[in-house]
Design a protein around this motif. Structure first.
Motif, PDB file in Angstrom:
ATOM      1  N   ALA A 197      50.759  33.638  37.586  1.00 54.39           N
ATOM      2  CA  ALA A 197      49.778  34.066  38.584  1.00 54.39           C
ATOM      3  C   ALA A 197      48.367  33.692  38.165  1.00 54.39           C
ATOM      4  CB  ALA A 197      49.889  35.580  38.795  1.00 54.39           C
ATOM      5  N   LEU A 198      48.096  33.782  36.869  1.00 56.79           N
ATOM      6  CA  LEU A 198      46.774  33.460  36.342  1.00 56.79           C
ATOM      7  C   LEU A 198      46.442  31.990  36.558  1.00 56.79           C
ATOM      8  CD1 LEU A 198      44.318  34.363  34.525  1.00 56.79           C
ATOM      9  CD2 LEU A 198      45.689  33.592  32.574  1.00 56.79           C
ATOM     10  N   LEU A 206      49.192  38.493  40.821  1.00 53.47           N
ATOM     11  CA  LEU A 206      48.524  39.368  39.852  1.00 53.47           C
ATOM     12  C   LEU A 206      48.720  40.831  40.228  1.00 53.47           C
ATOM     13  CD1 LEU A 206      45.180  37.412  39.322  1.00 53.47           C
ATOM     14  CD2 LEU A 206      46.997  37.747  37.630  1.00 53.47           C
ATOM     15  N   LEU A 207      48.569  41.132  41.517  1.00 53.39           N
ATOM     16  CA  LEU A 207      48.736  42.516  41.969  1.00 53.39           C
ATOM     17  C   LEU A 207      50.159  43.012  41.705  1.00 53.39           C
ATOM     18  CD1 LEU A 207      46.777  42.363  45.348  1.00 53.39           C
ATOM     19  CD2 LEU A 207      46.083  43.532  43.245  1.00 53.39           C
ATOM     20  N   ASP A 208      51.133  42.112  41.765  1.00 53.36           N
ATOM     21  CA  ASP A 208      52.529  42.496  41.544  1.00 53.36           C
ATOM     22  C   ASP A 208      52.805  42.854  40.086  1.00 53.36           C
ATOM     23  OD1 ASP A 208      53.094  42.096  44.196  1.00 53.36           O
ATOM     24  OD2 ASP A 208      53.921  40.070  43.915  1.00 53.36           O
ATOM     25  N   VAL A 209      52.063  42.265  39.175  1.00 59.21           N
ATOM     26  CA  VAL A 209      52.351  42.471  37.757  1.00 59.21           C
ATOM     27  C   VAL A 209      51.410  43.483  37.104  1.00 59.21           C
ATOM     28  CG1 VAL A 209      50.860  40.674  36.762  1.00 59.21           C
ATOM     29  CG2 VAL A 209      53.078  41.189  35.699  1.00 59.21           C
ATOM     30  N   LEU A 210      50.318  43.808  37.774  1.00 57.61           N
ATOM     31  CA  LEU A 210      49.356  44.765  37.224  1.00 57.61           C
ATOM     32  C   LEU A 210      49.672  46.178  37.715  1.00 57.61           C
ATOM     33  CD1 LEU A 210      46.007  42.801  37.765  1.00 57.61           C
ATOM     34  CD2 LEU A 210      47.321  43.007  35.636  1.00 57.61           C
ATOM     35  N   VAL A 237      40.639  44.316  39.053  1.00 55.23           N
ATOM     36  CA  VAL A 237      40.961  43.399  37.967  1.00 55.23           C
ATOM     37  C   VAL A 237      41.448  42.062  38.513  1.00 55.23           C
ATOM     38  CG1 VAL A 237      42.513  42.967  36.017  1.00 55.23           C
ATOM     39  CG2 VAL A 237      41.427  45.211  36.273  1.00 55.23           C
ATOM     40  N   ALA A 238      42.348  42.107  39.501  1.00 53.45           N
ATOM     41  CA  ALA A 238      42.900  40.876  40.065  1.00 53.45           C
ATOM     42  C   ALA A 238      41.807  40.035  40.725  1.00 53.45           C
ATOM     43  CB  ALA A 238      43.996  41.212  41.078  1.00 53.45           C
ATOM     44  N   VAL A 242      40.587  36.238  39.634  1.00 54.59           N
ATOM     45  CA  VAL A 242      40.621  35.113  40.574  1.00 54.59           C
ATOM     46  C   VAL A 242      39.223  34.556  40.824  1.00 54.59           C
ATOM     47  CG1 VAL A 242      41.091  34.456  42.963  1.00 54.59           C
ATOM     48  CG2 VAL A 242      42.748  35.840  41.693  1.00 54.59           C
ATOM     49  N   ASN A 243      38.255  35.424  41.036  1.00 62.40           N
ATOM     50  CA  ASN A 243      36.890  34.962  41.292  1.00 62.40           C
ATOM     51  C   ASN A 243      36.258  34.348  40.050  1.00 62.40           C
ATOM     52  OD1 ASN A 243      37.052  35.885  43.937  1.00 62.40           O
ATOM     53  ND2 ASN A 243      36.207  37.899  43.438  1.00 62.40           N
TER      54      ASN A 243
END
Length: 310
Positions: A197-198, A206-210, A237-238, A242-243
């Motif tokens: 995801a990173l 990212l949202l799925d793993v955090l 955080v996600a 990403v940004n």
């Protein structure tokens, strides 16, 4: 007798005595480094503590030393404790959050559950919340199994006081450390999902793993850009990840590694090492992300650092 009640300084020994002393010190060096590092969270300061221990060891009348290992641990503890008190003052002026210095460790360290937990970034951060004496007592007692009597000699307290400090420190740490035992393979699997995801800047991935209340801590030390304070919450955080990595011209790559006895990621920007990410994983999700970018703390990720509890 010296300050630890174990030995006195004496005349210089012949070369064969010095060679034997060197052999003894080297036999315990990995243990002494691990003790100092767990107390300090800094490899450079741990090495300085060992250098001071070495100088003391070479000057002492070793014929008076009843237990060489115990004596060396006591001296190392004293030196590390002095440095820890100084470091606490220096950290007040540190730019941004402070994270322990990551160490590249052999993959088999991750299989030693006790050792891997004791040097994990998550636990090292919990140890930062203890006073210097509490941290020394906790490390010596809970990690290395040293007797209350020996610890008392090392920290300059009575055995009764050490027992009370150990109980208080253990209760403090237990309330803050991860409650779930997670295997290295589980952590690697979660980190692999995070890595994919990173690299793809996949917000949903990212949202799925955090975890919902994940905490991101980034350490740039004023040398590299980092978030000025911890960020809490999967969404925040996600989006920050990403940004922050959204510039298309930056080629981001990451590779699995083993840091502080636990699975981690080594990040590169345009082929250059940018930092190390360690993670705290609970219930198959990341609850803590620790991103060390300060280049002064990345000198120990090129070669393995041997650690041991014995």
């Amino acid at each position: 007798m010296d300050e630890h009640g174990s030995a006195t300084t004496g005349p210089a020994e012949p070369m064969d005595g010095a060679a034997e002393a060197t052999e003894v010190f080297l036999a315990h060096r990995n243990l002494l480094f691990t003790v100092a590092y767990e107390m300090l969270g800094s490899a450079a300061d741990a090495e300085d503590a060992l250098q001071e221990t070495w100088l003391r060891w070479m000057k002492v009348d070793r014929r008076q030393v009843r237990d060489q290992r115990a004596y060396l641990v006591r001296v190392t503890t004293r030196r590390a404790l002095d440095r820890l008190r100084t470091m606490r003052r220096l950290k007040e002026d540190y730019v941004g959050p402070w994270l322990p210095e990551p160490l590249l460790t052999a993959p088999d360290v991750a299989e030693d559950v006790e050792l891997a937990e004791s040097v994990s970034m998550a636990l090292m951060l919990v140890l930062e919340t203890l006073s210097p004496t509490e941290r020394a007592v906790f490390v010596l007692r809970e990690v290395f199994g040293i007797s209350h009597e020996e610890i008392a000699a090392a920290v300059g307290k009575s055995s009764a006081a050490v027992r009370q400090i150990a109980h208080r420190a253990r209760r403090h740490v237990d309330a803050r450390k991860p409650r779930e035992a997670v295997s290295p393979s589980q952590v690697r699997a979660v980190l692999e999902s995070f890595r994919r995801a990173l690299e793809s800047r996949d917000l949903q991935g990212l949202l799925d793993v955090l975890a919902p209340q994940v905490v991101l801590v980034s350490d740039g030390g004023g040398v590299k850009q980092a978030v000025p304070r911890p960020i809490t919450g999967a969404g925040k955080v996600a989006h920050m990840i990403v940004n922050g990595l959204g510039k298309a011209q930056i080629a981001l790559t990451s590779e699995p590694t083993v840091v502080n006895g636990n699975p981690a990621l080594l990040l590169r920007m345009d082929g250059e090492i940018d930092g190390v990410i360690a993670a705290r994983v609970e219930h198959a999700r990341i609850t803590g992300l620790y991103y060390v970018r300060n280049p002064h703390k990345l000198t120990r990720i090129a070669a393995e650092t041997p650690l041991t509890l014995r």
